[in-house]
Motif scaffolding. Sequence first.
Motif, mmCIF file in Angstrom:
data_model
loop_
_atom_site.group_PDB
_atom_site.id
_atom_site.type_symbol
_atom_site.label_atom_id
_atom_site.label_comp_id
_atom_site.label_asym_id
_atom_site.label_seq_id
_atom_site.Cartn_x
_atom_site.Cartn_y
_atom_site.Cartn_z
ATOM 1 N N GLY A 87 100.455 32.416 20.653
ATOM 2 C CA GLY A 87 99.472 31.688 21.449
ATOM 3 C C GLY A 87 99.044 32.463 22.680
ATOM 4 O O GLY A 87 97.860 32.455 23.051
ATOM 5 N N PHE A 88 100.004 33.136 23.335
ATOM 6 C CA PHE A 88 99.655 33.929 24.514
ATOM 7 C C PHE A 88 98.749 35.095 24.127
ATOM 8 O O PHE A 88 97.725 35.344 24.790
ATOM 9 N N LEU A 89 99.090 35.802 23.055
ATOM 10 C CA LEU A 89 98.280 36.944 22.628
ATOM 11 C C LEU A 89 96.866 36.513 22.253
ATOM 12 O O LEU A 89 95.881 37.154 22.657
ATOM 13 N N ILE A 90 96.758 35.430 21.498
ATOM 14 C CA ILE A 90 95.435 34.964 21.086
ATOM 15 C C ILE A 90 94.659 34.408 22.269
ATOM 16 O O ILE A 90 93.441 34.607 22.393
ATOM 17 N N PHE B 235 95.743 31.401 30.192
ATOM 18 C CA PHE B 235 94.737 30.913 31.136
ATOM 19 C C PHE B 235 95.157 31.200 32.564
ATOM 20 O O PHE B 235 94.337 31.535 33.422
ATOM 21 N N GLY B 236 96.469 31.073 32.835
ATOM 22 C CA GLY B 236 96.977 31.415 34.158
ATOM 23 C C GLY B 236 96.743 32.862 34.523
ATOM 24 O O GLY B 236 96.619 33.192 35.701
ATOM 25 N N ARG B 237 96.680 33.741 33.521
ATOM 26 C CA ARG B 237 96.349 35.144 33.778
ATOM 27 C C ARG B 237 94.854 35.312 34.044
ATOM 28 O O ARG B 237 94.454 36.156 34.844
ATOM 29 N N HIS B 238 94.036 34.527 33.373
ATOM 30 C CA HIS B 238 92.588 34.604 33.575
ATOM 31 C C HIS B 238 92.192 34.058 34.950
ATOM 32 O O HIS B 238 91.308 34.609 35.608
ATOM 33 N N ASP B 239 92.832 32.968 35.369
ATOM 34 C CA ASP B 239 92.495 32.340 36.646
ATOM 35 C C ASP B 239 93.778 31.776 37.247
ATOM 36 O O ASP B 239 94.103 30.601 37.066
ATOM 37 N N ARG B 240 94.513 32.614 37.957
ATOM 38 C CA ARG B 240 95.816 32.231 38.492
ATOM 39 C C ARG B 240 95.694 31.062 39.462
ATOM 40 O O ARG B 240 96.538 30.166 39.493
ATOM 41 N N LYS B 241 94.629 31.062 40.279
ATOM 42 C CA LYS B 241 94.496 30.024 41.295
ATOM 43 C C LYS B 241 94.214 28.665 40.675
ATOM 44 O O LYS B 241 94.833 27.665 41.042
ATOM 45 N N ALA B 242 93.271 28.624 39.725
ATOM 46 C CA ALA B 242 92.966 27.352 39.080
ATOM 47 C C ALA B 242 94.177 26.830 38.313
ATOM 48 O O ALA B 242 94.463 25.628 38.318
ATOM 49 N N PHE B 243 94.909 27.706 37.678
ATOM 50 C CA PHE B 243 96.110 27.322 36.934
ATOM 51 C C PHE B 243 97.152 26.718 37.865
ATOM 52 O O PHE B 243 97.710 25.657 37.592
ATOM 53 N N SER B 244 97.410 27.395 38.985
ATOM 54 C CA SER B 244 98.447 26.922 39.899
ATOM 55 C C SER B 244 98.044 25.635 40.594
ATOM 56 O O SER B 244 98.894 24.801 40.926
ATOM 57 N N MET B 245 96.739 25.431 40.826
ATOM 58 C CA MET B 245 96.280 24.240 41.525
ATOM 59 C C MET B 245 96.220 23.012 40.621
ATOM 60 O O MET B 245 96.075 21.889 41.105
#
Length: 402
Positions: A364-367, A319-329
């Motif tokens: 989990g990361f791959l899926i 998810f952090g790869r899909h939306d780095r900003k939302a993940f970090s926030m």
Amino acid sequence: MSEQQRVSTFLYGTAQSLIAHDDFTILPQEHHEGQGVAPVLLARRQFNSLVYIRLLPADGLSVEQIRVIMKNDAENFGDRQRSQNVYSLTMFIFSQWRSDENMREIARATHYLGYLKSIGAAAVAIDLSRGVLGEWPTGPAVKGITVQPIRELVANYPNGNYPDELLWRTKHQWEDQLVELSNRRQERVESVMNMGGKTWATYGLLALTVLIFLIARMDSSQLFLSKGLMVPELIREGELFRLLTPVFFHYEVSHIFFNMWSLWVLGKYAERIYGAGRYLVVYVLAGIAGCLLSFAFNDNPSLGASGAIFGLMGALLAFGRHDRKAFSMTIGSSVYYMLAINLVMSFTIPRIDYWGHLGGLAGGFLIGMMVGVPGYRSKPNRLWGLGFVAYAILTYVIGLQA
């Protein structure tokens, strides 16, 4: 059109860029009658750090006065930075000509005083009359700030013509607009996290796992428990169901308690982000991935939901790869913290099947990358899916050869 109006428009335009590109939020501003162009204050919380930005009109300030401002910043942020990772960046903005030497001196002030390493109070000079952005500092105070939009705003200032609608906009009008923009960015993050969403799939997995545990505890012969173990020899004989059943079986109360607590915490995040269907796919396939790596490199029987739970951490990293900003926030620091703690425990506590943990994390990361997050990818990403298939085939073949 006065120079003061143009500088004010530049300040608020830069603030708008920082909000739009880097998810800063405008803070309540102080207003003083007759002050001229007032500073603009912004803030952003990312992972476990808090960064403040001050856009400060600096005409008339000497280098020595700037040093005093930086020193005060260091004193104000020093104690907080050491305990809370609080940083500040001050942009000294000049509308009148500043020599290159003065620009360099402002950049050197930060390095000379050592604030970048010990405190995190950084500074940069901006010469609007020539469209020059001074030396951009390094360090945690500026990490994750997109420099190019700021550089373009500065470069376009000398010959740029702002529309009258912007030039005549009042401070309050600007601030109302930027507050609205900040709120929209925050609402986007909240919509992705879906914090009010139901997590029935997580409840279902918890109930099923606890039920299986209770049934196994009531069977004194342990025959029921033995049917759920990951036993490499039996898998080689064709009992492939043992690549999944161990996810729902546990030995002891402490074993299931820790795993179910982790599932409760991580599962609710993952289900709200991915949706129940994709979440269950991640959980099941990550559990199988953990069993496959354990089958390939571990000769001992094993069981437990740990591989699938590591898979949830892998999916949240995806998810952090899909939306780095939302993940970090939001959950970024918590996920990294839990991952680090669990990895340390995996390699230091005896009898823990760390192969299953590592396999679940990778699966989990791959899926997570394959199924995507609703609203980001409407179709599965086949490349990541092929990666998972290749992983499954490779580990299964290695396990057969053991």
